[in-house]
Write a protein that holds these residues in place. Structure first.
Motif, short mmCIF file in Angstrom:
data_model
loop_
_atom_site.label_atom_id
_atom_site.label_comp_id
_atom_site.label_asym_id
_atom_site.label_seq_id
_atom_site.Cartn_x
_atom_site.Cartn_y
_atom_site.Cartn_z
N ARG A 160 -1.89 1.13 -7.89
CA ARG A 160 -1.71 2.50 -8.50
C ARG A 160 -2.72 3.15 -9.37
O ARG A 160 -3.11 3.83 -9.57
CB ARG A 160 -0.44 2.38 -9.13
CG ARG A 160 0.75 2.60 -8.09
CD ARG A 160 2.18 2.51 -8.67
NE ARG A 160 3.26 2.42 -7.99
CZ ARG A 160 4.59 2.34 -8.22
NH1 ARG A 160 4.76 1.46 -9.28
NH2 ARG A 160 5.30 2.37 -7.02
N ARG B 162 -5.83 4.03 -7.62
CA ARG B 162 -5.43 5.67 -7.06
C ARG B 162 -5.55 6.35 -8.21
O ARG B 162 -6.30 7.71 -8.01
CB ARG B 162 -3.98 5.59 -6.41
CG ARG B 162 -3.67 6.81 -5.72
CD ARG B 162 -2.20 7.05 -5.49
NE ARG B 162 -1.49 7.24 -6.79
CZ ARG B 162 -0.34 6.89 -7.14
NH1 ARG B 162 0.54 6.56 -5.92
NH2 ARG B 162 0.41 7.03 -8.27
N VAL C 11 -1.64 4.12 -1.70
CA VAL C 11 -3.09 4.06 -1.39
C VAL C 11 -3.42 3.60 0.14
O VAL C 11 -2.69 2.71 0.60
CB VAL C 11 -3.79 2.81 -2.21
CG1 VAL C 11 -5.16 2.34 -1.66
CG2 VAL C 11 -3.61 2.94 -3.71
N GLU D 145 -15.00 6.23 -4.11
CA GLU D 145 -14.40 5.00 -3.40
C GLU D 145 -15.85 3.97 -3.40
O GLU D 145 -15.43 2.59 -3.66
CB GLU D 145 -14.06 5.30 -1.95
CG GLU D 145 -12.67 6.08 -1.76
CD GLU D 145 -12.08 5.99 -0.29
OE1 GLU D 145 -12.86 5.33 0.49
OE2 GLU D 145 -11.35 6.59 -0.02
N ASP E 139 -8.10 9.62 -7.85
CA ASP E 139 -7.53 10.83 -8.21
C ASP E 139 -8.13 11.62 -9.20
O ASP E 139 -8.27 12.99 -9.29
CB ASP E 139 -5.96 10.94 -8.32
CG ASP E 139 -5.21 10.58 -6.95
OD1 ASP E 139 -5.95 10.45 -6.03
OD2 ASP E 139 -4.06 10.23 -7.14
N THR F 232 0.82 -1.35 -0.16
CA THR F 232 -0.16 -0.12 -0.10
C THR F 232 0.84 1.26 0.20
O THR F 232 0.59 2.28 -0.72
CB THR F 232 -1.09 0.11 1.41
OG1 THR F 232 -0.26 -0.10 2.49
CG2 THR F 232 -1.89 -1.00 1.17
#
Length: 306
Positions: free
Chosen positions: A53, A56, A20, A66, A60, A15
């Protein structure tokens, strides 16, 4: 061998590398259906880092929140778990003898490694084609309001049920029972796909399908009943709620009730579906009580004799 890399990260390391939060990563792993790992277990690969990644980056960008990521992860995990189990059973069943040797087991692994790149390519291609088809269906039935994807859509829903499955399952051995179920699912899948409809799910002795129009549903039901396997089919037309790849609502419940009261090799449809059919033979029968739905008016569907 199949994952493509050796584990070299603990839970915290993977993580941290991906950037994350660990709590979010654990929620994603649970949604995907992966077993929980001890904090000090070296169980994650570079592929896990790369996947997190990607998540993420999607978060972003603002394209996904989520909650949507977790829902997508759950859909991915449940679907691929069944796919992987099914493919493994097919490969092992096709390649291993009754009493496999060490050489036989090695042969299966070698074959899996050789076939993996091809499987991956085909998997992505088929997924993209199915995604395009699903998106087209949902957009085509959008009802003109401001919602891009309607919460409820109107379509035909049908159940096809193997007659006397419980009795036959006691009479057959495991291999024969598996062949019966797989043969039924294969025929149903082929028929539904050939008419441009969707096989929603299979339940061993039963399949659930949806179709955009009453006529498509009628052709599917007639082809299934004429396929040589003793079936009973129930169908209804009306609003349904599509959720998590499944469908819910009164229309689905009505189709299930009609299936339960149908005679072997008979198709029962509700009045809404009957009203949308032309060129088929429909016989109105006496009203029946349907649990939780009151009295319903079934029609027996047959091919037109003219």
């Amino acid at each position: 061998m199949l994952v493509g890399a050796s584990p070299r990260f603990t839970k915290k390391q993977v993580t941290d590398e991906a950037g994350v939060p660990q709590e979010l990563a654990e929620r994603i792993w649970r949604a995907l259906g992966f077993a929980q790992r001890a904090d000090d277990a070296v169980a994650f690969t570079d592929g896990d880092v790369a996947a997190l990644r990607r998540v993420r980056e999607m978060l972003d960008s603002g394209a996904l929140d989520e909650q949507t990521v977790i829902r997508m992860a759950r859909a991915l995990g449940q679907t691929t778990a069944r796919l992987a189990q099914w493919q493994a059973e097919i490969m092992i069943g096709a390649m291993l003898p009754q009493e496999p040797s060490e050489e036989d087991l090695a042969h299966v692994l070698d074959a899996a490694l050789a076939l993996r790149p091809g499987f991956e390519h085909v998997l992505i291609h088929v997924w993209r084609a199915q995604l395009a088809a699903a998106g087209t269906r949902l957009l085509a039935i959008a009802d003109g309001n401001d919602e891009l994807v309607p919460t409820r859509v109107t379509m035909a829903v049908g159940f096809a049920d193997l007659v006397s499955f419980t009795r036959r399952s006691r009479e057959l051995d495991e291999k024969e029972l598996a062949e019966l179920v797989e043969g039924f699912e294969a025929r149903a899948s082929d028929v539904v796909a050939s008419h441009g409809a969707r096989l929603v799910k299979t339940l061993g002795d039963e399949v659930l399908f949806t179709a955009p129009t009453a006529a498509q549903a009628a052709e599917i039901a007639l082809d299934l009943v004429e396929s040589g396997v003793e079936l009973r089919v129930g169908m209804a037309y009306g609003p349904v709620l599509p959720t998590m790849g499944d469908v819910f609502g009164t229309t689905v419940n009505l189709a299930a009730r009609l299936t339960a009261i149908a005679r072997p090799d008979t198709i029962l449809v509700d009045s809404s579906l009957a009203e949308g059919l032309e060129g088929f033979e429909l016989q109105k029968i006496r009203r029946r009580p349907a649990r939780g739905l009151g009295m319903v008016q079934p029609y027996v569907l047959r091919r037109s004799s003219s």
